[in-house]
Scaffold this motif. Structure first.
Motif, PDB file in Angstrom:
ATOM      1  N   GLY A   1       0.780  -1.228   0.000  1.00 21.33           N
ATOM      2  CA  GLY A   1       0.000   0.000   0.000  1.00 21.33           C
ATOM      3  C   GLY A   1       0.810   1.275   0.000  1.00 21.33           C
ATOM      4  N   ILE A   2       0.414   2.198   0.862  1.00 14.96           N
ATOM      5  CA  ILE A   2       1.064   3.505   0.910  1.00 14.96           C
ATOM      6  C   ILE A   2       2.523   3.373   1.343  1.00 14.96           C
ATOM      7  N   GLY A   3       2.806   2.464   2.261  1.00 15.61           N
ATOM      8  CA  GLY A   3       4.191   2.271   2.691  1.00 15.61           C
ATOM      9  C   GLY A   3       5.087   1.817   1.557  1.00 15.61           C
ATOM     10  N   ALA A   4       4.597   0.873   0.748  1.00 12.24           N
ATOM     11  CA  ALA A   4       5.369   0.406  -0.405  1.00 12.24           C
ATOM     12  C   ALA A   4       5.524   1.514  -1.435  1.00 12.24           C
ATOM     13  N   ALA A   5       4.493   2.342  -1.588  1.00 13.01           N
ATOM     14  CA  ALA A   5       4.578   3.464  -2.526  1.00 13.01           C
ATOM     15  C   ALA A   5       5.622   4.478  -2.053  1.00 13.01           C
ATOM     16  N   PHE A   6       5.672   4.728  -0.752  1.00 10.27           N
ATOM     17  CA  PHE A   6       6.730   5.599  -0.224  1.00 10.27           C
ATOM     18  C   PHE A   6       8.109   5.001  -0.506  1.00 10.27           C
ATOM     19  N   ALA A   7       8.248   3.693  -0.329  1.00  5.42           N
ATOM     20  CA  ALA A   7       9.540   3.042  -0.573  1.00  5.42           C
ATOM     21  C   ALA A   7       9.966   3.229  -2.025  1.00  5.42           C
ATOM     22  N   ARG A   8       9.041   3.036  -2.959  1.00  9.65           N
ATOM     23  CA  ARG A   8       9.370   3.221  -4.381  1.00  9.65           C
ATOM     24  C   ARG A   8       9.759   4.657  -4.682  1.00  9.65           C
ATOM     25  N   ARG A   9       8.970   5.594  -4.179  1.00  7.64           N
ATOM     26  CA  ARG A   9       9.241   7.005  -4.461  1.00  7.64           C
ATOM     27  C   ARG A   9      10.583   7.442  -3.868  1.00  7.64           C
ATOM     28  N   LEU A  10      10.840   7.072  -2.640  1.00 10.38           N
ATOM     29  CA  LEU A  10      12.073   7.505  -1.992  1.00 10.38           C
ATOM     30  C   LEU A  10      13.294   6.808  -2.572  1.00 10.38           C
ATOM     31  N   ALA A  11      13.144   5.560  -2.972  1.00  5.05           N
ATOM     32  CA  ALA A  11      14.242   4.868  -3.653  1.00  5.05           C
ATOM     33  C   ALA A  11      14.570   5.571  -4.959  1.00  5.05           C
ATOM     34  N   ALA A  12      13.537   5.958  -5.697  1.00  4.23           N
ATOM     35  CA  ALA A  12      13.753   6.676  -6.958  1.00  4.23           C
ATOM     36  C   ALA A  12      14.415   8.031  -6.721  1.00  4.23           C
ATOM     37  N   ASP A  13      14.151   8.624  -5.549  1.00  2.00           N
ATOM     38  CA  ASP A  13      14.737   9.925  -5.211  1.00  2.00           C
ATOM     39  C   ASP A  13      16.147   9.803  -4.628  1.00  2.00           C
ATOM     40  N   GLY A  14      16.641   8.571  -4.494  1.00  2.00           N
ATOM     41  CA  GLY A  14      18.014   8.384  -4.037  1.00  2.00           C
ATOM     42  C   GLY A  14      18.177   8.195  -2.544  1.00  2.00           C
ATOM     43  N   PHE A  15      17.116   7.886  -1.828  1.00  2.00           N
ATOM     44  CA  PHE A  15      17.220   7.629  -0.394  1.00  2.00           C
ATOM     45  C   PHE A  15      17.718   6.208  -0.147  1.00  2.00           C
ATOM     46  N   SER A  16      18.499   6.030   0.896  1.00  2.00           N
ATOM     47  CA  SER A  16      18.720   4.691   1.422  1.00  2.00           C
ATOM     48  C   SER A  16      17.559   4.404   2.369  1.00  2.00           C
ATOM     49  N   LEU A  17      17.131   3.146   2.412  1.00  2.00           N
ATOM     50  CA  LEU A  17      15.883   2.837   3.098  1.00  2.00           C
ATOM     51  C   LEU A  17      16.063   1.852   4.242  1.00  2.00           C
ATOM     52  N   VAL A  18      15.251   2.044   5.271  1.00  2.00           N
ATOM     53  CA  VAL A  18      15.064   1.056   6.332  1.00  2.00           C
ATOM     54  C   VAL A  18      13.596   0.671   6.273  1.00  2.00           C
ATOM     55  N   LEU A  19      13.328  -0.578   5.932  1.00  2.00           N
ATOM     56  CA  LEU A  19      11.959  -1.052   5.755  1.00  2.00           C
ATOM     57  C   LEU A  19      11.519  -1.813   6.994  1.00  2.00           C
ATOM     58  N   VAL A  20      10.385  -1.402   7.572  1.00  2.00           N
ATOM     59  CA  VAL A  20       9.889  -1.999   8.804  1.00  2.00           C
ATOM     60  C   VAL A  20       8.508  -2.602   8.568  1.00  2.00           C
TER      61      VAL A  20
END
Length: 250
Positions: free
Chosen positions: A12-31
């Motif tokens: 859902g929205i969390g996965a959409a945030f992950a995609r958007r932020l990954a595309a923007d060059g963020f390193s991610l911590v997924l919980v």
């Protein structure tokens, strides 16, 4: 490279945030609770965007899970997205008290504790942001779910006011009906919801990121829902509650 921690990151929205932020060059911590699903999500993001994602399996309805995420946030993060949440089917008067308390733990206590774990580092660096995912339901009366989301909005606005004069931002995101797993996982019949009211998770995230950049404290994505919230504030609260109950579930 900026970093972001997202709760409820596998759908859902969390996965959409992950995609958007990954595309923007963020390193991610997924919980999320499901480590296998988290690992699959991290691999998908690596293949698509070339980013490595840290996987942190934690149940935010438990103190142990909250403590694990708090500890990670204290190591430093640039953007926290408090997205984890869930709903209950049927009337809230038919839901058990332990289940209602679990909802308050995830929707309210987790938001409070994780925000407070992230803010000291952000304030020290004088940069960073927190997005607390609430709901349009926060502006209507629909049991514990809407009450908990109203708390998220109030808490986010109050915290943002405390941070005036800094470069740290806190914003409540209040989407309407979004095409995700939310209703299915909660066993909520969504067939009565008109098609024109559904939003895509990616559109919700894109608008929320624009609103965050603009310094808004509350983001209500999509003109349709801005109108609904505006009208809801004008009509008698009892009428708004009846319409909300009828529209939200059978």
């Amino acid at each position: 490279m900026p970093s972001a921690l997202i709760t409820g990151a596998t759908a859902g929205i969390g996965a959409a945030f992950a995609r958007r932020l990954a595309a923007d060059g963020f390193s991610l911590v997924l919980v999320a609770r499901d480590e296998e699903r988290l690992t699959a999500a991290a691999e998908s993001l690596r293949l698509r965007y070339g980013v490595e994602s840290e996987v942190l399996a934690a149940d935010l309805a438990t103190d142990e899970g909250l403590e694990r995420v708090e500890a990670r946030l204290r190591q430093g993060i640039d953007l926290l997205v408090n997205n984890a949440g869930f709903g209950h089917p049927g009337s809230f008067l038919d839901v058990s008290v332990p289940d209602e308390l679990r909802m308050l733990k995830v929707h309210c206590e987790a938001v409070l504790r994780l925000t407070m774990a992230a803010l000291p580092g952000m304030r020290k660096r004088n940069r960073g942001a927190v997005i607390n995912v609430a709901s349009v339901a926060a502006f209507f009366n629909r049991g514990t779910y809407s009450a908990s989301k109203a708390w998220v909005v109030n808490y986010s606005e109050s915290t943002a006011a405390e941070l005036v004069g800094t470069r740290v931002r806190v914003m409540a995101l209040c989407p309407g009906f979004v095409r995700t797993e939310f209703h299915e996982r909660a066993s909520i019949d969504a067939s009565a919801i008109p098609g024109f009211l559904w939003l895509s998770a990616d559109d919700v995230v894109d608008e929320s990121m624009r609103d965050l950049a603009l310094g808004k404290r509350v983001s209500v994505p999509d003109l349709r829902y801005k109108v609904i919230v505006g009208v809801g504030r004008l009509v008698p609260r009892g009428l708004a509650a009846r319409v909300s109950q009828r529209l939200g579930r059978r």
